[in-house]
Motif scaffolding. Structure first.
Motif, PDB file in Angstrom:
ATOM      1  N   ALA A   1       2.673  10.613   3.259  1.00  0.00           N
ATOM      2  CA  ALA A   1       1.819   9.244   2.894  1.00  0.00           C
ATOM      3  C   ALA A   1       1.418   8.956   4.442  1.00  0.00           C
ATOM      4  O   ALA A   1       0.330   8.192   4.625  1.00  0.00           O
ATOM      5  CB  ALA A   1       2.392   8.098   2.221  1.00  0.00           C
ATOM      6  N   LEU A   2       2.451   9.074   5.391  1.00  0.00           N
ATOM      7  CA  LEU A   2       2.181   8.455   6.664  1.00  0.00           C
ATOM      8  C   LEU A   2       1.772   9.668   7.797  1.00  0.00           C
ATOM      9  O   LEU A   2       1.445   9.371   9.137  1.00  0.00           O
ATOM     10  CB  LEU A   2       3.491   7.849   7.582  1.00  0.00           C
ATOM     11  CG  LEU A   2       3.735   6.652   6.672  1.00  0.00           C
ATOM     12  CD1 LEU A   2       5.302   6.170   7.118  1.00  0.00           C
ATOM     13  CD2 LEU A   2       2.870   5.520   6.499  1.00  0.00           C
ATOM     14  N   ASP A   3       1.355  10.810   7.259  1.00  0.00           N
ATOM     15  CA  ASP A   3       1.242  11.983   8.230  1.00  0.00           C
ATOM     16  C   ASP A   3       1.889  12.356   9.034  1.00  0.00           C
ATOM     17  O   ASP A   3       1.716  12.485  10.570  1.00  0.00           O
ATOM     18  CB  ASP A   3      -0.267  11.896   8.744  1.00  0.00           C
ATOM     19  CG  ASP A   3      -1.326  11.705   7.689  1.00  0.00           C
ATOM     20  OD1 ASP A   3      -1.398  12.496   6.554  1.00  0.00           O
ATOM     21  OD2 ASP A   3      -2.289  10.887   7.701  1.00  0.00           O
TER      22      ASP A   3
ATOM     23  N   ASP B   1       0.918  -1.257  -0.060  1.00  0.00           N
ATOM     24  CA  ASP B   1      -0.071   0.119   0.273  1.00  0.00           C
ATOM     25  C   ASP B   1       0.817   1.390  -0.219  1.00  0.00           C
ATOM     26  O   ASP B   1       0.559   2.030  -0.725  1.00  0.00           O
ATOM     27  CB  ASP B   1      -0.781   0.288   1.081  1.00  0.00           C
ATOM     28  CG  ASP B   1      -1.939  -0.895   1.408  1.00  0.00           C
ATOM     29  OD1 ASP B   1      -2.454  -1.588   0.208  1.00  0.00           O
ATOM     30  OD2 ASP B   1      -2.361  -1.365   2.505  1.00  0.00           O
ATOM     31  N   LEU B   2       1.910   1.314   0.903  1.00  0.00           N
ATOM     32  CA  LEU B   2       2.588   2.309   1.020  1.00  0.00           C
ATOM     33  C   LEU B   2       3.578   2.676  -0.239  1.00  0.00           C
ATOM     34  O   LEU B   2       3.630   3.863  -0.985  1.00  0.00           O
ATOM     35  CB  LEU B   2       3.729   2.559   2.167  1.00  0.00           C
ATOM     36  CG  LEU B   2       4.775   3.503   2.471  1.00  0.00           C
ATOM     37  CD1 LEU B   2       3.832   4.953   2.599  1.00  0.00           C
ATOM     38  CD2 LEU B   2       5.632   3.390   3.599  1.00  0.00           C
ATOM     39  N   ALA B   3       4.080   1.551  -0.878  1.00  0.00           N
ATOM     40  CA  ALA B   3       4.954   1.568  -2.096  1.00  0.00           C
ATOM     41  C   ALA B   3       3.975   2.198  -3.217  1.00  0.00           C
ATOM     42  O   ALA B   3       4.577   2.988  -3.851  1.00  0.00           O
ATOM     43  CB  ALA B   3       5.276   0.157  -2.607  1.00  0.00           C
TER      44      ALA B   3
ATOM     45  N   LEU C   1      12.031  10.975  -1.868  1.00  0.00           N
ATOM     46  CA  LEU C   1      11.268  10.001  -1.415  1.00  0.00           C
ATOM     47  C   LEU C   1      10.806   9.776   0.105  1.00  0.00           C
ATOM     48  O   LEU C   1       9.689   9.574   0.599  1.00  0.00           O
ATOM     49  CB  LEU C   1      11.973   8.457  -1.486  1.00  0.00           C
ATOM     50  CG  LEU C   1      11.165   7.312  -1.505  1.00  0.00           C
ATOM     51  CD1 LEU C   1       9.816   7.063  -1.962  1.00  0.00           C
ATOM     52  CD2 LEU C   1      11.960   6.123  -1.710  1.00  0.00           C
ATOM     53  N   CYS C   2      11.611  10.455   0.823  1.00  0.00           N
ATOM     54  CA  CYS C   2      11.575  10.775   2.579  1.00  0.00           C
ATOM     55  C   CYS C   2      10.219  11.604   2.595  1.00  0.00           C
ATOM     56  O   CYS C   2       9.643  11.427   3.491  1.00  0.00           O
ATOM     57  CB  CYS C   2      12.975  11.182   3.050  1.00  0.00           C
ATOM     58  SG  CYS C   2      14.395  10.037   3.184  1.00  0.00           S
ATOM     59  N   ILE C   3      10.211  12.673   1.838  1.00  0.00           N
ATOM     60  CA  ILE C   3       9.315  13.569   2.032  1.00  0.00           C
ATOM     61  C   ILE C   3       7.881  12.699   1.642  1.00  0.00           C
ATOM     62  O   ILE C   3       6.686  13.038   2.219  1.00  0.00           O
ATOM     63  CB  ILE C   3       9.475  14.646   1.153  1.00  0.00           C
ATOM     64  CG1 ILE C   3      10.459  15.792   1.644  1.00  0.00           C
ATOM     65  CG2 ILE C   3       8.232  15.716   0.973  1.00  0.00           C
ATOM     66  CD1 ILE C   3      11.168  16.653   0.780  1.00  0.00           C
ATOM     67  N   GLU C   4       7.788  12.019   0.494  1.00  0.00           N
ATOM     68  CA  GLU C   4       6.676  11.391   0.141  1.00  0.00           C
ATOM     69  C   GLU C   4       6.284  10.273   1.096  1.00  0.00           C
ATOM     70  O   GLU C   4       4.786  10.476   1.210  1.00  0.00           O
ATOM     71  CB  GLU C   4       6.830  10.582  -1.227  1.00  0.00           C
ATOM     72  CG  GLU C   4       6.934  11.629  -2.362  1.00  0.00           C
ATOM     73  CD  GLU C   4       5.644  12.536  -2.663  1.00  0.00           C
ATOM     74  OE1 GLU C   4       4.726  11.998  -2.498  1.00  0.00           O
ATOM     75  OE2 GLU C   4       5.932  13.536  -2.957  1.00  0.00           O
TER      76      GLU C   4
END
Length: 64
Positions: free
Chosen positions: A52-54, A19-21, A45-48
């Motif tokens: 995604a994880l709030d 899901d996260l991917a 990618l760290c920011i994304e």
């Protein structure tokens, strides 16, 4: 350690690695490697992942 913080945050959001991917546009294997500490993601990618994880970058990646 950042690895466990990402996994904990992902599980708290009830997301699988797959899901996260999909949300951040990488493979499940990439998420697995990041969580295991075997891959250093780009800042983008760290920011994304953080979005995604709030979470903030500090929440997930800052090592004290």
């Amino acid at each position: 350690m950042a690895v466990s913080k990402i996994k904990i945050a992902r599980v708290e959001k009830d997301l699988t690695q797959e899901d996260l991917a999909k949300i951040v546009g990488v493979t499940r294997q990439t998420i697995s490697l990041i969580e295991a500490g075997k891959y250093n993601p780009t800042l983008k990618l760290c920011i994304e992942i953080a979005k995604a994880l709030d979470k903030t970058l500090d929440d997930l990646f800052w090592q004290k």
